[in-house]
Design an enzyme around this catalytic site. Structure first.
Site, mmCIF file in Angstrom:
data_model
loop_
_atom_site.group_PDB
_atom_site.id
_atom_site.type_symbol
_atom_site.label_atom_id
_atom_site.label_comp_id
_atom_site.label_asym_id
_atom_site.label_seq_id
_atom_site.Cartn_x
_atom_site.Cartn_y
_atom_site.Cartn_z
ATOM 1 N N ASP A 1 -13.680 2.479 1.481
ATOM 2 C CA ASP A 1 -13.265 3.381 0.406
ATOM 3 C C ASP A 1 -13.678 4.829 0.658
ATOM 4 O OD1 ASP A 1 -15.960 2.695 0.145
ATOM 5 O OD2 ASP A 1 -15.654 1.525 -1.678
ATOM 6 N N ASN B 1 -22.224 -4.256 -11.196
ATOM 7 C CA ASN B 1 -21.218 -4.800 -12.122
ATOM 8 C C ASN B 1 -20.300 -5.810 -11.432
ATOM 9 O OD1 ASN B 1 -19.531 -3.258 -10.565
ATOM 10 N ND2 ASN B 1 -18.817 -1.916 -12.198
ATOM 11 N N HIS C 1 -18.610 -5.317 -8.517
ATOM 12 C CA HIS C 1 -17.488 -4.805 -7.723
ATOM 13 C C HIS C 1 -17.727 -4.977 -6.227
ATOM 14 C CE1 HIS C 1 -19.221 -0.395 -7.698
ATOM 15 N NE2 HIS C 1 -19.583 -1.008 -6.608
ATOM 16 N N GLU D 1 -13.290 -2.440 -9.345
ATOM 17 C CA GLU D 1 -14.126 -2.607 -10.531
ATOM 18 C C GLU D 1 -13.685 -3.849 -11.313
ATOM 19 O OE1 GLU D 1 -16.663 -0.881 -10.528
ATOM 20 O OE2 GLU D 1 -16.375 1.291 -10.648
#
Ligand code: F6R
Length: 264
Positions: free
Chosen positions: A67, A135, A137, A142
């Site tokens: 990314d 979280n 991801h 996400e």
């Protein structure tokens, strides 16, 4: 899913570097998928050490990073291109042209299509290194991301932005958009190596390894992949129910390897 509870961060580094090194030794032309963030820094440090010791060579390998922030210059000190140069590429013999990071300044739509095509024309990813968001991801996929998603633009959650805010100066605009390989893209890698360290990752690790598969815990999709190695420190593994079993399996693997070596 192979779960290796490596104890401390140093053992996470050596265990994961061993997996990357073996991949490169067995297949020098390997295509690596790479991650940024705090977790893989120790892996890259150990790979640089092995390269300098002549134990591993990157000259014929290729890489694709997961990314990059949208709108960020590759020279920016918080770009993921800069991160990779600083922690790995500047210190090893990988051909600079063979190291790809999504281009944050390019037209996002065109760049995502180009990136998918580039991965395909390289023959796909042999070994994908992943970190894990608190979280759940992977990449910047996400919670609620499609489990079949491809490389695309994603809006970061407030949690992810808060987790990364300390990297940016007070006067700097923190990007809220990123280009990320999709979950479907990641799942096509032939082998996935995920690293997680620290207590703050324990809940996400539990959801990934032992929870139900859900878009609310994107990493849980790895349960559908046949060749995943998860390397954890004791804190990140602390909420797993089957810790004893994972230790037992590793003990058995080590014994089988020892017996094979002794009989050869
Ligand atoms: C980075 C990436 C992210 C990180 C994750 C964990 O390229 O894809 O998914 O791996 O946010 O980050 P750290 O390691 O900083 O906790």
């Amino acid at each position: 899913m192979r779960v290796v509870i490596a104890g401390d961060a140093n053992t996470v580094a050596t265990t994961s570097a061993q997996i990357v090194s073996r991949q490169l030794i067995g297949q020098p032309t390997s295509v690596l998928g790479l991650a940024t963030g705090s977790t893989p820094v120790i892996l890259y440090r150990e790979l640089v050490r092995r390269y300098e010791a002549g134990e591993v060579c990157f000259s014929r390998a290729k890489s694709f990073n997961l990314d990059e922030y949208v709108g960020i210059n590759p020279e920016h000190h918080q770009s993921y291109r800069h991160f990779m140069q600083q922690h790995l590429f500047d210190h090893i013999n990988m051909d600079p042209v063979a190291t790809q990071v999504p281009q944050g300044l390019a037209d996002p739509q065109i760049e995502c299509t180009r990136y998918e095509a580039a991965i395909k024309s390289a023959g796909g990813i042999d070994l994908q290194v992943l970190g894990l968001g608190a979280n759940g991801h992977i990449g910047f996929n996400e919670p609620t991301s499609s489990l079949a998603s491809r490389t695309r633009i994603k809006t970061l959650t407030e949690d992810t932005m808060a987790a990364n805010a300390h990297f940016f100066g007070a006067q700097e605009q923190q990007p809220s958009l990123a280009l990320t390989m999709g979950i479907g893209t990641i799942m096509e890698a032939r082998h996935i190596l995920l690293l997680a360290t620290g207590k703050h990752k324990a809940q996400a690790v539990k959801a990934m390894v032992e929870g139900p598969v859900s878009a609310m815990a994107p990493a849980s999709v790895l349960q559908f992949h046949t060749t995943v190695t998860v390397v954890l420190d004791a804190e990140a593994a602390s909420l797993l129910d089957a810790q004893q079993y994972y230790h037992w399996v590793e003990k058995m693997r080590a014994e089988i390897t020892r017996e094979k070596l002794e009989s050869s």
